[in-house]
Design an enzyme around this catalytic site. Structure first.
Site, PDB file in Angstrom:
ATOM      1  N   LEU A 177      17.023  55.450 -23.713  1.00 34.22           N
ATOM      2  CA  LEU A 177      17.787  55.332 -22.480  1.00 34.22           C
ATOM      3  C   LEU A 177      17.233  56.288 -21.429  1.00 34.22           C
ATOM      4  O   LEU A 177      16.766  57.374 -21.739  1.00 34.22           O
ATOM      5  CB  LEU A 177      19.259  55.642 -22.739  1.00 34.22           C
ATOM      6  CG  LEU A 177      20.051  54.619 -23.562  1.00 34.22           C
ATOM      7  CD1 LEU A 177      21.501  55.064 -23.688  1.00 34.22           C
ATOM      8  CD2 LEU A 177      19.983  53.222 -22.946  1.00 34.22           C
ATOM      9  N   LYS A 229       9.312  66.814 -12.504  1.00 30.41           N
ATOM     10  CA  LYS A 229       9.928  67.808 -11.617  1.00 30.41           C
ATOM     11  C   LYS A 229      10.184  69.116 -12.360  1.00 30.41           C
ATOM     12  O   LYS A 229      10.152  70.195 -11.760  1.00 30.41           O
ATOM     13  CB  LYS A 229      11.228  67.275 -11.010  1.00 30.41           C
ATOM     14  CG  LYS A 229      11.060  65.978 -10.233  1.00 30.41           C
ATOM     15  CD  LYS A 229       9.837  65.952  -9.350  1.00 30.41           C
ATOM     16  CE  LYS A 229       9.526  64.560  -8.832  1.00 30.41           C
ATOM     17  NZ  LYS A 229       8.769  63.710  -9.757  1.00 30.41           N
ATOM     18  N   GLY A 269      -5.114  58.479  -5.085  1.00 38.45           N
ATOM     19  CA  GLY A 269      -4.520  59.522  -4.261  1.00 38.45           C
ATOM     20  C   GLY A 269      -3.168  59.135  -3.703  1.00 38.45           C
ATOM     21  O   GLY A 269      -2.833  59.477  -2.568  1.00 38.45           O
ATOM     22  N   ILE A 324       1.887  59.729  -7.212  1.00 40.21           N
ATOM     23  CA  ILE A 324       1.788  60.295  -8.559  1.00 40.21           C
ATOM     24  C   ILE A 324       0.542  61.165  -8.693  1.00 40.21           C
ATOM     25  O   ILE A 324       0.596  62.280  -9.225  1.00 40.21           O
ATOM     26  CB  ILE A 324       1.792  59.171  -9.611  1.00 40.21           C
ATOM     27  CG1 ILE A 324       3.128  58.425  -9.578  1.00 40.21           C
ATOM     28  CG2 ILE A 324       1.534  59.727 -11.006  1.00 40.21           C
ATOM     29  CD1 ILE A 324       3.182  57.197 -10.463  1.00 40.21           C
ATOM     30  N   ASP A 343      12.204  48.413 -10.348  1.00 39.01           N
ATOM     31  CA  ASP A 343      10.771  48.276 -10.108  1.00 39.01           C
ATOM     32  C   ASP A 343      10.235  46.901 -10.477  1.00 39.01           C
ATOM     33  O   ASP A 343       9.243  46.451  -9.901  1.00 39.01           O
ATOM     34  CB  ASP A 343       9.999  49.343 -10.895  1.00 39.01           C
ATOM     35  CG  ASP A 343      10.259  50.750 -10.386  1.00 39.01           C
ATOM     36  OD1 ASP A 343      10.989  50.893  -9.385  1.00 39.01           O
ATOM     37  OD2 ASP A 343       9.750  51.704 -10.993  1.00 39.01           O
ATOM     38  N   HIS A 378      23.057  79.136  11.111  1.00 33.38           N
ATOM     39  CA  HIS A 378      21.851  79.951  11.289  1.00 33.38           C
ATOM     40  C   HIS A 378      21.991  81.223  10.461  1.00 33.38           C
ATOM     41  O   HIS A 378      23.051  81.855  10.463  1.00 33.38           O
ATOM     42  CB  HIS A 378      21.685  80.322  12.760  1.00 33.38           C
ATOM     43  CG  HIS A 378      20.538  81.256  13.008  1.00 33.38           C
ATOM     44  ND1 HIS A 378      19.233  80.828  13.063  1.00 33.38           N
ATOM     45  CD2 HIS A 378      20.507  82.614  13.203  1.00 33.38           C
ATOM     46  CE1 HIS A 378      18.441  81.870  13.288  1.00 33.38           C
ATOM     47  NE2 HIS A 378      19.194  82.973  13.375  1.00 33.38           N
TER      48      HIS A 378
END
Length: 456
Positions: A36, A49, A173, A176, A301, A434
């Protein structure tokens, strides 16, 4: 009787589809041939990551003296980096498994195939009223290469490495390839990127791609564009020798193939079910994510478009809502943030300046450079900029491109502004705290309106 929903594929598209269908009262079966979480959790977003976070920390430690902290030269424990990466993956995967258990989603492991309005897994039939296809993609190979050679790896193989390569040739390039170049350059690997197109990162505007290339070249990465691997002169267990079109040769420990991904839609019975598949293997759908077979939807995808986990998840939720007649709506792909986790980070949403002009817009740009931001300077990250693109006639925000510190977080502020149809003037009028890096968004919008106090 509850509708029977079978989801084929347990990645970020399929997981969300299954869980959302269960929320809507369906009887749900989720079929996954491996683990999964799919590519994103096991081989893509999450593990990469985790490794990139280690590389970013290494960069910080090496620059500690700039912050007034003196430390010795750090040592890289690559096996620890990899085990930490795996711990994070397992924890995330366990979370998906627990969510399926809580929502009473039946998880079936094995290769599924369609047969007469059912999905067959290991000889067992799972009939459906609606099928959600979320089979994803796998790394593409190259005909010139022997992909089973130990020195040839894909993005999957990188995550199985036991040592840091001394020399690596990256073919491709794109996102990935550049992310792995950023990672291994920090670890000390001698990196060469070979890209067949005239420039790297063709999915973003030329200015940003050019600035990023200059930055990674400062880190020692060599970038060769308009080139391809002609042949492999020698394969070894510990490396290979590759020759490019121009005759140059590279003796490297690893060759990383990063030339895109191909859908896993063949040989699972889709053709026999009347589902149309295009020449590249992507499933054709309408805007409601419905295929030519009204009982079958496709998401993620495998249906093409941007290959992004968050896009796939959004499609997963929308597909089951449409299938189960829960406020049916077409999918809107106009505001989808896209992030590149290199150093520096790159992010975009909507149209960049190049694309907006090509689409016929009279463009107004608002730009703020990171070097003018006090918080970014305090964090030691002065490079990059935020550029917001608006229609000059209506002032409505069309998109943005960001490169620099926290770019992958800041982009969502602009995505929200676009979703709410804000103008550049309205975004610039929002008071930002800020000092924060997010002030760059306000400054860019104000610069575009000509009212930024500190910017020309």
């Amino acid at each position: 009787m509850s509708a029977r929903v079978v989801v084929l594929g347990g990645g970020p598209a399929g997981d969300v589809a299954a869980l959302r269908a269960a929320q809507l009262g369906a009887q749900v079966t989720l079929v996954e041939r491996a683990q999964l979480g799919g590519t994103c959790l096991n081989w893509g977003c999450i593990p990469t990551k985790a490794l990139l976070a280690s590389a970013d920390l290494l960069r910080k430690v090496r620059r500690a003296a700039d912050f007034g902290i003196e430390v010795s030269e750090p040592k890289i424990n690559f096996s620890k980096m990899m085990s930490r990466k795996e711990d994070i993956v397992v924890k995330q995967r366990s979370g998906v498994e627990a969510a399926c258990k809580r929502k009473k989603v039946e998880v079936v492991h094995g290769q599924g195939a369609l047969a007469s309005e059912a999905v067959v897994v290991n000889g067992t039939r799972f009939p459906f009223d609606f099928l959600i296809v979320a089979v994803g993609t796998e790394p593409a190979g190259l005909p010139v290469l022997e992909m089973d050679q130990p020195a040839v790896i894909t993005s999957n193989g990188v995550l199985r490495l036991e040592t840091v390569p001394k020399r690596m040739l990256i073919i491709g390039g794109g996102v990935i390839g550049c992310e792995f170049a950023s990672l291994f350059a920090a670890l000390g690997t001698e990196i060469t990127i070979v890209e067949i197109l005239p420039r790297i990162l063709t999915g973003i505007d030329a200015r940003t791609a050019g600035q990023f290339q200059k930055m990674i070249e400062k880190d020692g990465v060599r970038v060769l564009t308009g080139q391809r691997v002609k042949e492999i002169l020698q394969y070894r267990r510990d490396g290979l020798v590759a020759q490019l079109d121009d005759g140059s040769k590279f003796d490297v420990d690893k060759l990383l193939v990063s030339v895109g991904r191909v859908p896993q839609t063949r040989d699972i019975g889709l053709d026999g079910a009347g589902v149309k598949i295009d020449a590249r293997g992507h499933i054709e759908t309408d805007d409601y994510l419905r295929t030519a077979n009204p009982k079958i939807y496709a998401i993620g995808d495998c249906r093409g478009g941007l290959q992004l986990a968050h896009k796939a998840s959004a499609e997963g939720a929308r597909a089951v809502e449409n299938a189960l007649d829960h406020h049916p709506m077409p999918m809107d792909w106009s505001v989808i943030p896209s992030c590149i986790y290199t150093h520096p980070e790159i992010a975009s949403v909507g149209l960049n300046a190049d694309v907006a002009k090509e689409a016929g817009h009279e463009v107004k740009l608002g730009t703020a450079r990171v070097i003018g931001n006090g918080k970014a300077l305090a964090e030691g990250e002065p490079d990059g900029y935020v550029q917001i693109v608006a229609d000059a006639k209506t002032d409505r925000i069309l998109g943005a491109t960001l490169i620099g510190i926290h770019a992958v977080e800041l982009v969502h502020e602009i995505a929200v502004a676009m979703s709410d149809a804000l103008t550049m003037d309205e975004l610039g009028a929002v008071i930002h705290a800020h000092p924060t890096v997010s002030e760059l968004v306000m400054d860019a919008a104000q610069q575009g309106e000509g009212v930024a106090p500190y910017l020309s």
